[in-house]
Design a protein around this motif. Structure first.
Motif, PDB file in Angstrom:
ATOM      1  N   GLY A 157       0.796  -1.217   0.000  1.00 20.66           N
ATOM      2  CA  GLY A 157       0.000   0.000   0.000  1.00 20.66           C
ATOM      3  C   GLY A 157       0.830   1.268   0.000  1.00 20.66           C
ATOM      4  N   THR A 158       2.001   1.231   0.632  1.00 10.06           N
ATOM      5  CA  THR A 158       2.840   2.430   0.701  1.00 10.06           C
ATOM      6  C   THR A 158       3.293   2.862  -0.692  1.00 10.06           C
ATOM      7  OG1 THR A 158       3.622   1.872   2.918  1.00 10.06           O
ATOM      8  CG2 THR A 158       4.979   3.387   1.618  1.00 10.06           C
ATOM      9  N   THR A 159       3.837   1.924  -1.463  1.00 12.67           N
ATOM     10  CA  THR A 159       4.307   2.273  -2.803  1.00 12.67           C
ATOM     11  C   THR A 159       3.143   2.654  -3.712  1.00 12.67           C
ATOM     12  OG1 THR A 159       4.327  -0.085  -3.357  1.00 12.67           O
ATOM     13  CG2 THR A 159       6.408   0.903  -2.703  1.00 12.67           C
ATOM     14  N   ASN A 160       2.004   2.003  -3.539  1.00 13.48           N
ATOM     15  CA  ASN A 160       0.860   2.350  -4.385  1.00 13.48           C
ATOM     16  C   ASN A 160       0.365   3.755  -4.062  1.00 13.48           C
ATOM     17  OD1 ASN A 160      -0.761   1.340  -6.545  1.00 13.48           O
ATOM     18  ND2 ASN A 160      -2.493   1.274  -5.131  1.00 13.48           N
ATOM     19  N   TYR A 161       0.391   4.109  -2.782  1.00  9.03           N
ATOM     20  CA  TYR A 161       0.016   5.463  -2.377  1.00  9.03           C
ATOM     21  C   TYR A 161       0.972   6.487  -2.988  1.00  9.03           C
ATOM     22  CZ  TYR A 161      -0.463   9.551   0.681  1.00  9.03           C
ATOM     23  OH  TYR A 161      -0.634  10.823   1.160  1.00  9.03           O
TER      24      TYR A 161
END
Length: 438
Positions: A157-161
């Motif tokens: 989720g961090t990289t997608n954010y």
């Protein structure tokens, strides 16, 4: 019949898990048969909001995994140690284990599942991949009749954010990362997320289940997103792509002498930023959300989507695993583990080297503005069997011509050889970006 649960850790996920177990009203009736017997914490002095007897808490985590009264140990402390040691001691004591720890499973799954199978206990890990998204059990059960061809996921989720904000705001990586850290979406040390380690752990677990074999984590090709620039995001948009960090596990299919497709044992296992066509199901997965796209025969495609982290989603998956174990224990008459919830495969999957992997590529070149540069690039690619889908000069940057190339499917080894030749050309200043295309 009550099942006693020993909870290791009372952080975000542990607290969420305890809250569900303590409030079974309106949920599945089986929850009423689950009792929090002990909770392992770092400190007894910390103020807690849980409405539970203080005698349940202990700082002696080993006493929980060795307590004969405990039926199910839930490990949500994270990290490699003491998590690994505690899980193995719980198994040695004949206890079933539920864990959200993808790092331990990806690195020590061989040891853990071998011990569990020998002891006849379960180790369930739905929360280790995709938070509350149910994907582990479907791979074991609902999709078990399929021959899985590929698992492709946005699992961090961090990289997608970060990539979503770069796309919507036109911002650079470093600026968005700093903001994500302030907002709590990225850790102070973001290495595990932005360099692809977290995604590699998760695809190792998914591939092991999808292809019924053990995975050596070090064989997974891994690239992170630090090198993605606002320019790449903009060019992807112009070409009708979005950039996502994808985790890919894919069964290699070759063509035999009679032109019939033949499924081989070799797997492609890779994590890297990828240009995804806007028409693809994963293209619109944004923010902190995760999605896993599975393709199999005869099913076709199915996608699992939801929040990939957080107290509620992850605790939901943890408690579902506890309930699965309790349900089997209530009805099980055989001594051997249930084949559809245990993990019993023994052999290691064969992983194809990256130079043999076939995919499309995007490359961005900075060249001196000279006549015939595009022709020279095309010649170098042609010398190594690289067919180009498009090659365009997009403008000038720092007094250099910027040229973007998208290839057709090509063997990675051939593409890399072509790049080595291109780097020797006098007209080529640099190659700022090389990305794969889905």
């Amino acid at each position: 019949m009550a099942f006693k649960v020993g909870l290791l850790g009372l952080g975000t996920v542990g607290t969420g898990t305890a809250e569900i177990l303590l409030s079974p009203e309106g949920r599945h009736p089986l929850l009423q048969e689950l009792e929090i017997y002990k909770i392992g914490v770092r400190s007894l002095d910390k103020g807690r909001t849980l409405q539970i007897d203080k005698n349940v808490f202990t700082t002696d985590l080993e006493s929980i995994v060795t307590d004969p009264a405990v039926d199910i140990v839930v490990e949500v402390i994270g990290g490699l140690e003491p998590a690994r040691t505690l899980i193995l001691k719980a198994i040695a004591g004949g206890k079933h284990v539920v864990t959200a720890n993808k790092a331990v499973i990806a690195r020590y799954g061989d040891e853990i599942f071998t011990a569990a199978n020998e002891k006849g206990v379960y180790v369930l890990l739905e929360a280790a991949v995709g938070g509350g998204i149910p994907v582990i059990q479907p791979l074991k059960q609902s999709l078990g009749a399929n021959r899985i061809q590929s698992v492709t996921g946005i699992v961090n989720g961090t990289t997608n954010y970060i990539l979503t904000r770069m796309a919507t705001e036109g911002a650079d990586f470093a600026d968005v990362l700093a903001d994500a850290q302030k907002l709590g979406y990225a850790e102070a040390d973001p290495t595990a997320d932005v360099d692809g380690f977290d995604a590699a752990d998760k695809i190792a677990i998914l591939a092991s289940l999808a292809f019924n074999g053990r995975i050596k984590l070090e064989q997974i090709y891994r690239e992170g997103i630090r090198q993605i620039s606002a320019a790449d995001i903009a060019y992807a948009e112009r070409l009708d792509f979005v950039i996502k960090l994808l985790a890919i596990a894919k069964r290699e299919v070759t063509t035999s002498a009679n032109s019939q497709p033949s499924t081989q044992d070799n797997l492609q296992l890779r994590v890297h930023p990828t240009l995804v066509p806007k028409t693809h199901p994963l293209a619109n997965i944004n923010g902190v959300y995760n999605a896993i796209l599975i393709e199999g025969e005869p099913l076709g495609q199915v996608m699992f989507y939801g929040r990939g982290a957080g107290a509620g989603p992850t605790a939901s998956a943890v408690v579902a695993d506890i309930m699965n174990i309790a349900a089997v224990l209530k009805t099980e008459t055989e001594t051997l583990p249930h084949p559809l919830i245990s993990c019993s495969h023994q052999h290691y999957c064969t992983i194809a080297p990256m130079e043999e992997v076939v995919s499309r590529f995007y490359a961005r070149f900075l060249t001196r503005d000279q006549p015939g540069v595009i022709g020279k690039l095309g010649t170098s690619f042609g010398n190594h069997g690289v067919s180009l889908e498009s090659i365009v000069q997009t403008g000038m940057r720092d007094h250099l011509a910027e040229i973007v190339v998208v290839t057709h499917d090509v063997r990675e080894g051939n593409f890399r050889q072509a790049l080595e030749e291109i780097r020797t050309l006098d007209a080529v200043d640099s190659i700022p970006s090389i990305l794969r295309v889905l």
